[in-house]
Design a protein around this motif. Sequence first.
Motif, PDB file in Angstrom:
ATOM      1  N   GLY A  71      56.385  66.255 -25.303  1.00 46.24           N
ATOM      2  CA  GLY A  71      56.562  65.225 -26.099  1.00 46.24           C
ATOM      3  C   GLY A  71      55.949  63.947 -25.274  1.00 46.24           C
ATOM      4  O   GLY A  71      55.638  63.992 -24.357  1.00 46.24           O
ATOM      5  N   PHE A  72      55.913  62.918 -26.118  1.00 46.62           N
ATOM      6  CA  PHE A  72      55.111  61.644 -25.749  1.00 46.62           C
ATOM      7  C   PHE A  72      56.329  61.001 -24.615  1.00 46.62           C
ATOM      8  O   PHE A  72      55.701  60.444 -23.704  1.00 46.62           O
ATOM      9  CB  PHE A  72      55.224  60.560 -26.872  1.00 46.62           C
ATOM     10  CG  PHE A  72      54.088  61.409 -27.754  1.00 46.62           C
ATOM     11  CD1 PHE A  72      52.970  61.440 -27.667  1.00 46.62           C
ATOM     12  CD2 PHE A  72      54.726  61.734 -29.092  1.00 46.62           C
ATOM     13  CE1 PHE A  72      52.202  62.004 -28.506  1.00 46.62           C
ATOM     14  CE2 PHE A  72      53.858  62.320 -30.091  1.00 46.62           C
ATOM     15  CZ  PHE A  72      52.563  62.307 -29.823  1.00 46.62           C
ATOM     16  N   ASP A  73      57.281  61.043 -24.549  1.00 50.47           N
ATOM     17  CA  ASP A  73      58.314  60.563 -23.689  1.00 50.47           C
ATOM     18  C   ASP A  73      58.441  61.227 -22.590  1.00 50.47           C
ATOM     19  O   ASP A  73      58.632  60.912 -21.397  1.00 50.47           O
ATOM     20  CB  ASP A  73      59.639  60.180 -24.234  1.00 50.47           C
ATOM     21  CG  ASP A  73      59.381  59.125 -25.412  1.00 50.47           C
ATOM     22  OD1 ASP A  73      58.937  57.806 -25.121  1.00 50.47           O
ATOM     23  OD2 ASP A  73      59.690  59.470 -26.624  1.00 50.47           O
TER      24      ASP A  73
ATOM     25  N   ILE B  79      47.693  57.585 -25.787  1.00 46.77           N
ATOM     26  CA  ILE B  79      48.102  58.163 -26.720  1.00 46.77           C
ATOM     27  C   ILE B  79      47.170  58.334 -28.067  1.00 46.77           C
ATOM     28  O   ILE B  79      46.744  59.205 -28.808  1.00 46.77           O
ATOM     29  CB  ILE B  79      49.741  58.054 -27.308  1.00 46.77           C
ATOM     30  CG1 ILE B  79      50.515  58.289 -26.149  1.00 46.77           C
ATOM     31  CG2 ILE B  79      49.949  58.843 -28.589  1.00 46.77           C
ATOM     32  CD1 ILE B  79      51.707  57.904 -26.379  1.00 46.77           C
ATOM     33  N   HIS B  80      46.910  56.902 -28.227  1.00 48.11           N
ATOM     34  CA  HIS B  80      45.950  56.927 -29.512  1.00 48.11           C
ATOM     35  C   HIS B  80      44.385  57.624 -29.484  1.00 48.11           C
ATOM     36  O   HIS B  80      43.991  57.900 -30.364  1.00 48.11           O
ATOM     37  CB  HIS B  80      45.799  55.221 -29.825  1.00 48.11           C
ATOM     38  CG  HIS B  80      46.556  54.689 -30.300  1.00 48.11           C
ATOM     39  ND1 HIS B  80      48.002  54.231 -29.788  1.00 48.11           N
ATOM     40  CD2 HIS B  80      46.883  54.118 -31.730  1.00 48.11           C
ATOM     41  CE1 HIS B  80      48.722  53.809 -30.774  1.00 48.11           C
ATOM     42  NE2 HIS B  80      48.210  53.804 -31.778  1.00 48.11           N
ATOM     43  N   GLU B  81      43.976  57.300 -28.124  1.00 47.18           N
ATOM     44  CA  GLU B  81      42.887  58.085 -27.884  1.00 47.18           C
ATOM     45  C   GLU B  81      42.772  59.549 -27.700  1.00 47.18           C
ATOM     46  O   GLU B  81      41.806  60.118 -28.311  1.00 47.18           O
ATOM     47  CB  GLU B  81      42.250  57.803 -26.506  1.00 47.18           C
ATOM     48  CG  GLU B  81      41.263  56.511 -26.576  1.00 47.18           C
ATOM     49  CD  GLU B  81      40.064  57.035 -27.422  1.00 47.18           C
ATOM     50  OE1 GLU B  81      39.809  56.016 -28.110  1.00 47.18           O
ATOM     51  OE2 GLU B  81      39.611  57.910 -27.078  1.00 47.18           O
ATOM     52  N   VAL B  82      44.070  60.084 -27.257  1.00 49.59           N
ATOM     53  CA  VAL B  82      44.195  61.544 -27.576  1.00 49.59           C
ATOM     54  C   VAL B  82      44.032  61.988 -29.150  1.00 49.59           C
ATOM     55  O   VAL B  82      43.413  62.976 -29.216  1.00 49.59           O
ATOM     56  CB  VAL B  82      45.462  62.079 -26.896  1.00 49.59           C
ATOM     57  CG1 VAL B  82      45.938  63.353 -27.512  1.00 49.59           C
ATOM     58  CG2 VAL B  82      45.522  61.606 -25.178  1.00 49.59           C
ATOM     59  N   PHE B  83      44.577  61.454 -29.834  1.00 49.41           N
ATOM     60  CA  PHE B  83      44.614  61.467 -31.284  1.00 49.41           C
ATOM     61  C   PHE B  83      43.019  61.255 -31.995  1.00 49.41           C
ATOM     62  O   PHE B  83      42.633  62.149 -32.826  1.00 49.41           O
ATOM     63  CB  PHE B  83      45.563  60.554 -32.025  1.00 49.41           C
ATOM     64  CG  PHE B  83      46.802  61.323 -32.045  1.00 49.41           C
ATOM     65  CD1 PHE B  83      47.044  62.127 -33.270  1.00 49.41           C
ATOM     66  CD2 PHE B  83      47.862  60.915 -31.105  1.00 49.41           C
ATOM     67  CE1 PHE B  83      48.395  62.845 -33.111  1.00 49.41           C
ATOM     68  CE2 PHE B  83      49.062  61.450 -31.097  1.00 49.41           C
ATOM     69  CZ  PHE B  83      49.322  62.661 -32.203  1.00 49.41           C
TER      70      PHE B  83
END
Lengths: 213, 213
Positions: B23-25, B54-58
């Motif tokens: 998860g992100f956290d 996170i934005h870049e991963v997406f």
Amino acid sequence: MTPAQPTRDRLLDAAERLFAEHGFDGASMRTITADAGANLAAVNYHFGSKSALIHEVFGRRLAPMNVARLQLLDAVLEETAQRGEDRPTPRAVLRAFLAPALSLGRQEGREFFVLIARAHSSPHPELQAHIVNQFAEVAVRFGAALQLALPSAAREDLFWSMHFTVGALCHTVVNTQLLTLMSEGLCTDVDEDAVLERLVAFVAAGMEGGLDS
Amino acid sequence: MTPAQPTRDRLLDAAERLFAEHGFDGASMRTITADAGANLAAVNYHFGSKSALIHEVFGRRLAPMNVARLQLLDAVLEETAQRGEDRPTPRAVLRAFLAPALSLGRQEGREFFVLIARAHSSPHPELQAHIVNQFAEVAVRFGAALQLALPSAAREDLFWSMHFTVGALCHTVVNTQLLTLMSEGLCTDVDEDAVLERLVAFVAAGMEGGLDS
DNA sequence: AATTCATTCAAACGATTGTTTGATACGATC
DNA sequence: GATCGTATCAAACAATCGTTTGAATGAATT
């Protein structure tokens, strides 16, 4: 002044709401206890740990929902027998499965169902195991009922169909606001009966039609 | 020794995998950078913040997937026109929508799709907004194509059907192991083409059959 | 050779996390 | 009325979080 509800219940309510809104990691013990009007140590005193609190939040709602599902299923099977028919319709079985979930989302535990759907894609493996255990009986009973409703279907097909159904259900409960956004306000979940019927129609057709192909 | 891949890419790979798993956290900067064999400060240097990472991963995966979807849709529409038919089949349109997603789950970005499905029920609102933006064009194009394939369907119905479809898709990609568990090994995702065809058959039938009811 | 620039590094930052402690208050029981 | 167990409280615990700093590195440019 003594609050109407005991601390333990207020903690569960606050946790349910804040978990649904901010996620399991996003909601801290401090925000939960503050929201419940309790001391920071209250969760550890009443439940032992945050993890145990999460389990209790689920246990409080999951059992009644699955009981309602099984009762509705019994009613469907009984009514089918009274009519002298030998098998229920897939729609009736699916409605018995889906209605308590959407109904739970309507009343008091509205936030809870966002939560359970979120738990399905949660990174906490112990939480997934907990859910699987809670759903075991429901899965068996509804699997048998669907097999009865669709005798020509392979067991494997039914499992997959139920899987797709649960996916559509969870996504509907959690992300209907996202649909409202994308449809520019055309689709909303204000009329939850209509949503239920849409969902039932969709998955019933998918189940009946997706087999012979 | 200089690693074959630059640090920036190693960070993205590690983040993608660890976000999907914990998860992100749950995935911390320290575990990510350690897994990538980089310094703790590397993420903040290359991306600015964890949120930007996170934005870049997406962004790295989402764009190619949606491009593939639109290309497949163009191919479907072109082939339909060549045959002299005036409308595509719902199955063909839906397959163009679903195949790149499941295909992405098959190859290198396998972990990524777990991640995107998880993001759908993420408590981070900025992440949801990011995804909605990325999917805007795809939603419009496929909405129009489905309207063409099912001319008698109301726009509202199509939105709901697509919503259910996305739900089934996400749940399938993320939780097929849960299905394997419940079906006691009967259902697996080893044959991803078969899974795709199951899913296409299910949602196509749901879309066609669920309307007139 | 000197300088510039991007990158990496160890170390520390303040903030927040879940949890524990020991004292205090309240009611029921003996 | 003393005692016992439950419950709540402020305070601190160690650990981890994301982020920042300033020096060290090394290759490319002047």
